[in-house]
Scaffold this motif. Structure first.
Motif, PDB file in Angstrom:
ATOM      1  N   MET A  60       0.835  -1.176   0.000  1.00  0.00           N
ATOM      2  CA  MET A  60       0.000   0.000   0.000  1.00  0.00           C
ATOM      3  C   MET A  60       0.883   1.244   0.000  1.00  0.00           C
ATOM      4  O   MET A  60       1.882   1.287   0.703  1.00  0.00           O
ATOM      5  CB  MET A  60      -0.899  -0.010   1.232  1.00  0.00           C
ATOM      6  CG  MET A  60      -2.007  -1.036   1.156  1.00  0.00           C
ATOM      7  SD  MET A  60      -3.153  -0.889   2.514  1.00  0.00           S
ATOM      8  CE  MET A  60      -2.547  -2.207   3.546  1.00  0.00           C
ATOM      9  N   THR A  61       0.487   2.187  -0.756  1.00  0.00           N
ATOM     10  CA  THR A  61       1.279   3.409  -0.875  1.00  0.00           C
ATOM     11  C   THR A  61       0.976   4.360   0.284  1.00  0.00           C
ATOM     12  O   THR A  61      -0.109   4.306   0.869  1.00  0.00           O
ATOM     13  CB  THR A  61       0.971   4.128  -2.200  1.00  0.00           C
ATOM     14  OG1 THR A  61      -0.389   4.562  -2.176  1.00  0.00           O
ATOM     15  CG2 THR A  61       1.216   3.228  -3.400  1.00  0.00           C
ATOM     16  N   PRO A  62       1.925   5.242   0.603  1.00  0.00           N
ATOM     17  CA  PRO A  62       1.670   6.224   1.660  1.00  0.00           C
ATOM     18  C   PRO A  62       0.459   7.113   1.363  1.00  0.00           C
ATOM     19  O   PRO A  62      -0.283   7.478   2.274  1.00  0.00           O
ATOM     20  CB  PRO A  62       2.961   7.047   1.703  1.00  0.00           C
ATOM     21  CG  PRO A  62       4.010   6.153   1.154  1.00  0.00           C
ATOM     22  CD  PRO A  62       3.318   5.284   0.144  1.00  0.00           C
ATOM     23  N   GLN A  63       0.248   7.427   0.094  1.00  0.00           N
ATOM     24  CA  GLN A  63      -0.903   8.265  -0.260  1.00  0.00           C
ATOM     25  C   GLN A  63      -2.214   7.547   0.073  1.00  0.00           C
ATOM     26  O   GLN A  63      -3.153   8.167   0.580  1.00  0.00           O
ATOM     27  CB  GLN A  63      -0.883   8.616  -1.756  1.00  0.00           C
ATOM     28  CG  GLN A  63       0.266   9.478  -2.167  1.00  0.00           C
ATOM     29  CD  GLN A  63       1.535   8.680  -2.458  1.00  0.00           C
ATOM     30  OE1 GLN A  63       1.551   7.448  -2.435  1.00  0.00           O
ATOM     31  NE2 GLN A  63       2.617   9.380  -2.719  1.00  0.00           N
ATOM     32  N   PHE A  64      -2.290   6.257  -0.240  1.00  0.00           N
ATOM     33  CA  PHE A  64      -3.491   5.488   0.065  1.00  0.00           C
ATOM     34  C   PHE A  64      -3.721   5.428   1.573  1.00  0.00           C
ATOM     35  O   PHE A  64      -4.836   5.621   2.060  1.00  0.00           O
ATOM     36  CB  PHE A  64      -3.377   4.065  -0.497  1.00  0.00           C
ATOM     37  CG  PHE A  64      -4.478   3.162  -0.035  1.00  0.00           C
ATOM     38  CD1 PHE A  64      -5.746   3.253  -0.589  1.00  0.00           C
ATOM     39  CD2 PHE A  64      -4.255   2.232   0.968  1.00  0.00           C
ATOM     40  CE1 PHE A  64      -6.771   2.422  -0.157  1.00  0.00           C
ATOM     41  CE2 PHE A  64      -5.275   1.407   1.403  1.00  0.00           C
ATOM     42  CZ  PHE A  64      -6.537   1.502   0.838  1.00  0.00           C
TER      43      PHE A  64
ATOM     44  N   GLN B 255      10.634   3.636   1.437  1.00  0.00           N
ATOM     45  CA  GLN B 255      10.778   3.842  -0.004  1.00  0.00           C
ATOM     46  C   GLN B 255      12.206   4.232  -0.322  1.00  0.00           C
ATOM     47  O   GLN B 255      12.835   4.985   0.417  1.00  0.00           O
ATOM     48  CB  GLN B 255       9.825   4.923  -0.500  1.00  0.00           C
ATOM     49  CG  GLN B 255       8.399   4.459  -0.531  1.00  0.00           C
ATOM     50  CD  GLN B 255       7.488   5.533  -1.117  1.00  0.00           C
ATOM     51  OE1 GLN B 255       7.848   6.693  -1.200  1.00  0.00           O
ATOM     52  NE2 GLN B 255       6.300   5.131  -1.507  1.00  0.00           N
ATOM     53  N   PRO B 256      12.744   3.716  -1.460  1.00  0.00           N
ATOM     54  CA  PRO B 256      14.102   4.091  -1.847  1.00  0.00           C
ATOM     55  C   PRO B 256      14.161   5.561  -2.237  1.00  0.00           C
ATOM     56  O   PRO B 256      13.172   6.120  -2.699  1.00  0.00           O
ATOM     57  CB  PRO B 256      14.393   3.193  -3.048  1.00  0.00           C
ATOM     58  CG  PRO B 256      13.061   2.813  -3.583  1.00  0.00           C
ATOM     59  CD  PRO B 256      12.123   2.819  -2.401  1.00  0.00           C
ATOM     60  N   PRO B 257      15.314   6.190  -2.048  1.00  0.00           N
ATOM     61  CA  PRO B 257      15.438   7.601  -2.431  1.00  0.00           C
ATOM     62  C   PRO B 257      15.315   7.756  -3.940  1.00  0.00           C
ATOM     63  O   PRO B 257      15.596   6.832  -4.691  1.00  0.00           O
ATOM     64  CB  PRO B 257      16.828   7.992  -1.952  1.00  0.00           C
ATOM     65  CG  PRO B 257      17.570   6.708  -1.846  1.00  0.00           C
ATOM     66  CD  PRO B 257      16.546   5.654  -1.509  1.00  0.00           C
ATOM     67  N   ALA B 258      14.908   8.916  -4.378  1.00  0.00           N
ATOM     68  CA  ALA B 258      14.759   9.180  -5.813  1.00  0.00           C
ATOM     69  C   ALA B 258      16.126   9.124  -6.475  1.00  0.00           C
ATOM     70  O   ALA B 258      17.116   9.624  -5.939  1.00  0.00           O
ATOM     71  CB  ALA B 258      14.125  10.539  -6.024  1.00  0.00           C
ATOM     72  N   ILE B 259      16.168   8.531  -7.628  1.00  0.00           N
ATOM     73  CA  ILE B 259      17.431   8.397  -8.353  1.00  0.00           C
ATOM     74  C   ILE B 259      17.643   9.654  -9.178  1.00  0.00           C
ATOM     75  O   ILE B 259      16.883   9.946 -10.089  1.00  0.00           O
ATOM     76  CB  ILE B 259      17.413   7.154  -9.258  1.00  0.00           C
ATOM     77  CG1 ILE B 259      17.213   5.903  -8.404  1.00  0.00           C
ATOM     78  CG2 ILE B 259      18.697   7.065 -10.060  1.00  0.00           C
ATOM     79  CD1 ILE B 259      17.034   4.653  -9.207  1.00  0.00           C
TER      80      ILE B 259
ATOM     81  N   ARG C 207       1.432   3.997   9.738  1.00  0.00           N
ATOM     82  CA  ARG C 207       1.808   3.077   8.657  1.00  0.00           C
ATOM     83  C   ARG C 207       2.267   3.847   7.422  1.00  0.00           C
ATOM     84  O   ARG C 207       3.189   3.420   6.730  1.00  0.00           O
ATOM     85  CB  ARG C 207       0.645   2.154   8.320  1.00  0.00           C
ATOM     86  CG  ARG C 207       0.391   1.134   9.438  1.00  0.00           C
ATOM     87  CD  ARG C 207      -0.861   0.331   9.239  1.00  0.00           C
ATOM     88  NE  ARG C 207      -0.856  -0.412   7.987  1.00  0.00           N
ATOM     89  CZ  ARG C 207      -1.900  -1.087   7.520  1.00  0.00           C
ATOM     90  NH1 ARG C 207      -3.030  -1.106   8.201  1.00  0.00           N
ATOM     91  NH2 ARG C 207      -1.830  -1.736   6.385  1.00  0.00           N
ATOM     92  N   ALA C 208       1.645   4.993   7.152  1.00  0.00           N
ATOM     93  CA  ALA C 208       2.047   5.823   6.014  1.00  0.00           C
ATOM     94  C   ALA C 208       3.454   6.376   6.235  1.00  0.00           C
ATOM     95  O   ALA C 208       4.276   6.394   5.312  1.00  0.00           O
ATOM     96  CB  ALA C 208       1.056   6.956   5.798  1.00  0.00           C
ATOM     97  N   ALA C 209       3.734   6.818   7.443  1.00  0.00           N
ATOM     98  CA  ALA C 209       5.067   7.342   7.745  1.00  0.00           C
ATOM     99  C   ALA C 209       6.123   6.244   7.605  1.00  0.00           C
ATOM    100  O   ALA C 209       7.217   6.478   7.068  1.00  0.00           O
ATOM    101  CB  ALA C 209       5.094   7.930   9.148  1.00  0.00           C
ATOM    102  N   ALA C 210       5.799   5.036   8.061  1.00  0.00           N
ATOM    103  CA  ALA C 210       6.735   3.921   7.931  1.00  0.00           C
ATOM    104  C   ALA C 210       6.940   3.544   6.466  1.00  0.00           C
ATOM    105  O   ALA C 210       8.056   3.231   6.043  1.00  0.00           O
ATOM    106  CB  ALA C 210       6.226   2.717   8.721  1.00  0.00           C
TER     107      ALA C 210
END
Length: 87
Positions: free
Chosen positions: A1-5, A48-52, A40-43
């Motif tokens: 599940m995504t943080p936005q969801f 999530q990997p950092p942006a490349i 759970r969203a914060a976790a």
């Protein structure tokens, strides 16, 4: 599940808690569920990997990652590998 969801679900539970004014226990349970979804969203964001950033940078034309491109047509030119016979 995504943080936005997860955050949207937390907001939904908060709205339901505001609508439930007659039962304090239900309101507290819904607010607790909203807090759980926020945690759970914060976790999930932390996992999530950092942006490349390298993907946004252009590589030099003679770089092995960038195949040669015909400027006029925009078509990738077939390349040849040079083999070294030195050992």
């Amino acid at each position: 599940m995504t943080p936005q969801f997860l955050r949207s679900e937390a907001a939904r539970f908060r709205e339901m808690a505001e609508a439930v004014t007659d039962r304090e226990a239900s309101r507290q349970r819904l607010l607790g569920m909203a807090a759980d979804y926020e945690a759970r969203a914060a976790a999930a964001e932390a996992d999530q990997p950092p942006a490349i950033e390298a993907a946004t940078e252009e590589s030099p034309p003679d770089s092995p990652q960038a195949p040669p491109v015909d400027e006029a047509s925009g078509v990738v030119k077939p390349g040849r590998k040079r083999l070294s016979l030195r050992g």
